[in-house]
Design an enzyme around this catalytic site. Structure first.
Site, mmCIF file in Angstrom:
data_model
loop_
_atom_site.group_PDB
_atom_site.id
_atom_site.type_symbol
_atom_site.label_atom_id
_atom_site.label_comp_id
_atom_site.label_asym_id
_atom_site.label_seq_id
_atom_site.Cartn_x
_atom_site.Cartn_y
_atom_site.Cartn_z
ATOM 1 N N ALA A 1 -27.803 24.626 -58.283
ATOM 2 C CA ALA A 1 -28.569 24.728 -59.540
ATOM 3 C C ALA A 1 -29.707 23.711 -59.498
ATOM 4 C CB ALA A 1 -27.640 24.414 -60.709
ATOM 5 N N GLY B 1 -24.124 25.397 -56.858
ATOM 6 C CA GLY B 1 -24.396 26.772 -57.284
ATOM 7 C C GLY B 1 -24.771 27.678 -56.113
ATOM 8 N N GLU C 1 -21.598 28.749 -54.755
ATOM 9 C CA GLU C 1 -20.971 29.642 -55.748
ATOM 10 C C GLU C 1 -21.590 31.034 -55.684
ATOM 11 O OE1 GLU C 1 -21.609 26.652 -58.910
ATOM 12 O OE2 GLU C 1 -19.507 27.005 -59.414
ATOM 13 N N GLU D 1 -20.719 18.950 -56.967
ATOM 14 C CA GLU D 1 -21.022 18.705 -58.383
ATOM 15 C C GLU D 1 -20.370 17.438 -58.913
ATOM 16 O OE1 GLU D 1 -20.342 21.647 -57.090
ATOM 17 O OE2 GLU D 1 -21.460 23.254 -58.062
HETATM 18 N N1 3HC Z 1 -32.112 20.550 -57.825
HETATM 19 C C1 3HC Z 1 -33.348 20.009 -57.944
HETATM 20 N N2 3HC Z 1 -33.935 19.311 -56.972
HETATM 21 C C2 3HC Z 1 -33.251 19.137 -55.835
HETATM 22 C C3 3HC Z 1 -31.973 19.671 -55.630
HETATM 23 C C4 3HC Z 1 -31.408 20.412 -56.697
HETATM 24 N N3 3HC Z 1 -30.198 20.960 -56.605
HETATM 25 N N4 3HC Z 1 -31.552 19.335 -54.407
HETATM 26 C C5 3HC Z 1 -32.537 18.618 -53.857
HETATM 27 N N5 3HC Z 1 -33.563 18.491 -54.711
HETATM 28 C C6 3HC Z 1 -34.848 17.834 -54.480
HETATM 29 C C7 3HC Z 1 -34.696 16.331 -54.292
HETATM 30 O O1 3HC Z 1 -34.722 15.674 -55.526
HETATM 31 C C8 3HC Z 1 -35.904 16.022 -53.449
HETATM 32 O O2 3HC Z 1 -37.016 15.977 -54.305
HETATM 33 P P1 3HC Z 1 -38.197 14.919 -54.053
HETATM 34 O O3 3HC Z 1 -38.757 15.275 -52.711
HETATM 35 O O4 3HC Z 1 -39.104 15.149 -55.199
HETATM 36 O O5 3HC Z 1 -37.552 13.573 -54.045
HETATM 37 C C9 3HC Z 1 -36.058 17.260 -52.568
HETATM 38 O O6 3HC Z 1 -35.346 18.297 -53.231
HETATM 39 C C10 3HC Z 1 -35.483 17.096 -51.182
HETATM 40 O O7 3HC Z 1 -34.166 16.589 -51.306
HETATM 41 P P2 3HC Z 1 -33.609 15.485 -50.300
HETATM 42 O O8 3HC Z 1 -34.609 14.397 -50.136
HETATM 43 O O9 3HC Z 1 -32.263 15.131 -50.773
HETATM 44 O O10 3HC Z 1 -33.563 16.341 -48.953
HETATM 45 P P3 3HC Z 1 -32.472 16.351 -47.808
HETATM 46 O O11 3HC Z 1 -32.945 17.344 -46.829
HETATM 47 O O12 3HC Z 1 -32.190 14.955 -47.364
HETATM 48 O O13 3HC Z 1 -31.114 16.884 -48.484
HETATM 49 C C11 3HC Z 1 -29.739 18.369 -49.813
HETATM 50 C C12 3HC Z 1 -31.039 18.194 -48.968
HETATM 51 C C13 3HC Z 1 -28.519 18.143 -48.914
HETATM 52 C C14 3HC Z 1 -29.746 19.731 -50.391
HETATM 53 C C15 3HC Z 1 -29.718 17.283 -50.917
HETATM 54 O O14 3HC Z 1 -30.969 17.295 -51.595
HETATM 55 C C16 3HC Z 1 -28.651 17.480 -51.953
HETATM 56 O O15 3HC Z 1 -27.543 17.038 -51.743
HETATM 57 N N6 3HC Z 1 -29.015 18.105 -53.083
HETATM 58 C C17 3HC Z 1 -28.110 18.267 -54.212
HETATM 59 C C18 3HC Z 1 -27.073 19.328 -53.944
HETATM 60 C C19 3HC Z 1 -26.202 19.465 -55.149
HETATM 61 O O16 3HC Z 1 -25.630 18.512 -55.638
HETATM 62 N N7 3HC Z 1 -26.095 20.683 -55.659
HETATM 63 C C20 3HC Z 1 -25.337 20.956 -56.821
HETATM 64 C C21 3HC Z 1 -26.264 21.065 -57.993
HETATM 65 S S1 3HC Z 1 -25.368 21.191 -59.501
HETATM 66 C C22 3HC Z 1 -24.845 22.807 -59.529
HETATM 67 O O17 3HC Z 1 -25.127 23.550 -58.644
HETATM 68 C C23 3HC Z 1 -24.101 23.181 -60.768
HETATM 69 C C24 3HC Z 1 -23.422 24.495 -60.623
HETATM 70 O O18 3HC Z 1 -22.086 24.323 -60.265
HETATM 71 C C25 3HC Z 1 -23.467 25.261 -61.902
#
Ligand code: 3HC
Ligand code: NAI
Length: 717
Positions: free
Chosen positions: A61, A100, A103, A123
């Protein structure tokens, strides 16, 4: 935000398009709904593949959308729509399928992953649970124990491990989308009815009650007050015990509570703060995006004690060739063994061969002539370090970066011993250096932007979150620690016990209270530093509780004089069953010693409650954080918060000390500091800092606005 095309005649290909990680923003979700409609209504299309643009399936997400009201199609019915499609839908998982994103893949009928792709439901690290059906589908697909592990730890698994778990149907080392299209062609005629994960019964387990009791105990112990891991277990329990629809209802209720919690806000702040610190700047105006780091192929580590060993391992694992140098023969032999076994264990965990040939050992400094960067990790002794920097400056080839792992000594003084002070920076690692994620990169007044960029980049290669900070005693982390420790000592003098202070801090969420931590790291470490600072000398005619004009607690020194160095000697603030013992037990001797101390100094013990311990320790620490911002040592509150969460076990669900100050309310922090400072005018660290006052006068703006109130860096470019 989702592209559609028909490939190989009968396969509808949906490509999520939202760089850099194809997060499921409102536009992407709308795109999926529209393109799926197209594919399902196109009679030529027999099966569908969903993939992500640019080699990344989906990072989940869009976290940036969490702070505003939902727009666009919600995720749960969208995934339900994918799952109930009458044509087979295949997820082609490259790069990442997280949160997500996974998911969505779980809603597909088949999952094909690249062997190196990373899959997970992280998450929990954002203060949430997998709230788009992940907590209900995953246990049905891979069983309750594996789902508990993945969801409560948030760990990522590779495509290869995902196959073993039954999370994906096939892995490939080739082009994942091509393989998924081939696969989609092969299942085009098979109705997907039996492939809908939500209809699977949850695999049976012989003793569900014991399984969940154990899981709950584990997460409560690890979570240190965080709500999300507990809610994750509750949601999985619902999957294991209730029909799917009721389980989804339970997931929704739990998610609703978490989503609006302060903890989720804190953890999401921490997620973005970790990324923000990479966009560093220096007071000169030099920045991350205008400075090119130097190349580091070969490095030297000097001093192979606790820190040098871990640093060597982390460098080798990052692909850097290392010369590890040590003067003490016994220490060198021990270090060689320890480093080899750390490399072997690490390689085994990652399923690769240990890079033992990337490191060689030396008794002398000569190999320094041929390296790109040196990291010094000898004893914390300014004279010794200065001598070393002089030698290095004479020996190294032009352009070699010289770094010190000092935990707080003046980087400018070290630089002034060299011919090229612009090449000198601090690289302050945390123990154990191959495990801990934090690196403070300390720039001195003459450090060049390139030296800073090189250290920052090298830290990133080593898997660290690097934070650039200015040069002052203790830098950011240890400078803030000083008033925190001081308050804990003063509280003992005034009437409490180490056990009570530790209990309060551990309940707040620290992994260890001050005194348990001090016993673990050794009381003698600080004692030596205080000796070197001349703090052990009592001025004639003055109380032993005043040094250099301020209140001072000699308690730590008195324990050291008794040989009580903590765990290593079996006695410290607590007692242990033997030297090196780990289990801290209250020590009646210590309580008697404190009473005697109070009598001797005319102190009357008073009742100190939970609130006073927490406020005096934490608010003194935060106050120093405000001073650090005011002095320009940290560029913003995010830098301090990342340092505290990653280096000092500050609980992530409380964001970091500066974020927490905002949560408590700056006005309240100010009032309480004023109150304590009035009670203890001889403790300067309790005097509220000007920046804190300024922020309060300006209406206590949220933490992301504080930078507007800091002095602007002066550009000298
Ligand atoms: N939403 C919004 N922005 C995101 C994002 C996300 N899910 N994931 C990454 N980004 C952004 C980062 O903030 C960063 O932005 P910036 O360049 O402006 O700082 C850019 O994308 C690149 O991210 P990273 O620097 O972290 O890049 P990496 O290649 O090192 O890592 C990744 C990539 C492994 C995908 C890492 O970004 C990550 O772990 N992201 C979060 C994943 C996550 O937690 N997902 C769950 C979201 S909550 C959800 O899905 C709820 C659902 O259950 C309903
Ligand atoms: P340590 O005492 O474990 O190891 C220091 C090593 O340096 C010893 O093996 C010693 O033989 C070697 N040494 C001394 N003089 C030398 C010389 N001239 N040439 C080569 N080797 C020499 O010390 P530790 O704990 O590893 O600390 C090293 C540095 O890291 C210190 O500056 C310390 O402040 C800093 N630091 C320590 C942390 C910790 O948790 N231990 C955390 C972060 C920084």
């Amino acid at each position: 935000m989702a592209q559609y095309s028909r490939v190989s005649g009968t396969v509808g290909l949906i490509t999520l398009l939202n760089p850099p990680v194809n997060a499921l923003s409102a536009a992407v979700r709308q795109g999926i709904v529209d393109t799926l409609d197209k594919a399902l209504s196109d009679r030529k299309v027999k099966s569908v593949v969903i993939c992500g643009h640019n080699g990344k399936f989906c990072g989940g997400a869009d976290i940036r959308e969490f702070s505003s009201p939902l727009t666009g199609p919600p995720l749960i019915p969208l995934i339900q729509g994918v799952e109930s499609a009458a044509k087979p839908v295949v997820a082609a998982i490259d790069g990442v399928a997280l949160g997500g994103g996974l998911e969505l893949a779980l809603g597909c009928h088949y999952r094909i992953a690249h062997s190196k792709a990373r899959l997970g439901l992280p998450e929990v690290h954002l203060g949430l649970l997998p709230g788009a059906g992940g907590s209900q589908r995953l246990p049905r697909l891979i069983g309750v124990p594996a789902a508990l592990d993945l969801i409560t730890t948030g760990r990522h698994v590779t495509g290869a491990e995902a196959l073993q778990l039954g999370l994906v149907d096939k892995v490939t080392d080739r082009n994942t989308v091509d393989e998924a299209v081939k696969f989609a062609l092969s299942v085009a005629d098979q109705p997907p009815n039996s492939r809908r994960v939500s209809t699977f019964p949850c695999p049976r387990h012989p003793d569900l009650d014991a399984l969940f009791e154990g899981a709950m105990q584990r997460v409560r112990q690890r979570a240190r007050g965080a709500l999300a891991p507990v809610a994750c277990v509750q949601a999985i329990r619902a999957a294991a015990t209730l029909p799917y629809a009721q389980g989804m209802e339970r997931e929704r209720e739990l998610m609703a509570t978490l989503f609006t919690s302060g903890q989720a806000r804190a953890q999401q702040y921490h997620f973005f703060a970790q990324r923000a610190v990479g966009r560093w700047s220096m007071p000169s105006g030099a920045r991350w995006d205008t400075t090119k780091p130097g190349a580091v192929h070969k490095a030297m580590v000097i001093g192979l004690g606790t820190m040098g060993r871990g640093i060597s391992v982390a460098l080798v694992q990052a692909g850097v060739s290392v010369v590890a140098m040590e003067t003490n023969e016994k220490q060198l032999m021990e270090a060689k063994q320890a480093i080899s076994s750390m490399l072997e264990r690490g390689a085994k965990r990652r399923g690769v061969a240990p890079a033992l040939d990337k490191i060689r050992y030396s008794w002398n400094m000569e190999p320094a002539a041929d390296v790109d960067l040196v990291i010094e990790a000898v004893f914390e002794d300014m004279a010794l370090k200065k001598k070393l920097f002089q030698q290095l400056s004479a020996l190294c080839k032009p352009g070699t970066f010289l770094c010190s792992n000092t935990s707080g000594l003046d980087v400018d003084q070290l630089a002034s011993e060299t011919r090229h002070p612009e090449l000198v920076v601090g690289m302050h690692f945390f123990a154990p250096a191959h495990v801990m994620k934090l690196l403070e990169v300390v720039y001195g007044s003459r450090s060049s932007p390139q030296a800073v960029a090189t250290a920052m980049e090298l830290g990133k290669r080593m898997g660290k979150v690097s934070v650039a900070v200015g040069n002052c005693r203790g830098f950011v982390g240890n400078r803030m620690l000083k008033p925190y420790l001081e308050q804990a000592f003063f509280l003992l003098e005034e009437g409490t016990t180490p056990e009570f202070v530790d209990q309060v801090l551990e309940e707040f969420g620290f992994a260890m209270g001050v005194f348990r931590m001090s016993d673990l790291s050794g009381l003698d470490v600080g004692w030596r530093v205080r000796k070197a600072d001349g703090l052990l000398n009592v001025s004639e005619g003055h109380s032993a509780r005043i040094r250099q004009g301020c209140r001072y607690s000699p308690l730590g020194d008195l324990l050291c004089e008794q040989g009580r160095f903590g765990q290593k000697t079996g006695r410290g603030w607590y007692q242990y069953d033997k030297p090196g013992g780990r289990v801290a037990k209250p020590d009646p001797w210590l309580h008697g010693f404190l009473e005697k101390f109070r009598t001797q100094h005319g102190l009357v013990a008073h009742r100190i409650d939970h609130q006073e311990v927490l406020e005096r320790c934490l608010y003194a620490l935060m106050n120093e954080g405000f001073r650090i911002l005011e002095d320009g040592i940290a560029a913003g509150p995010e830098d301090i918060d990342v340092i505290y969460v990653l280096g000092y076990s500050w609980p992530p669900h409380r964001g970091g000390p500066m974020f927490y100050a905002g949560m408590v309310g700056l006005q309240k922090v100010l009032e309480r500091l004023e109150h304590y400072h009035q009670e203890h005018p001889d403790i300067p660290s309790l005097k509220p800092c000007n920046l804190l006052r300024k922020l309060v006068v300006n209406g206590s703006p949220p933490v992301h606005k504080w930078r507007e109130f800091l002095k602007k860096p002066q550009s000298q470019l």
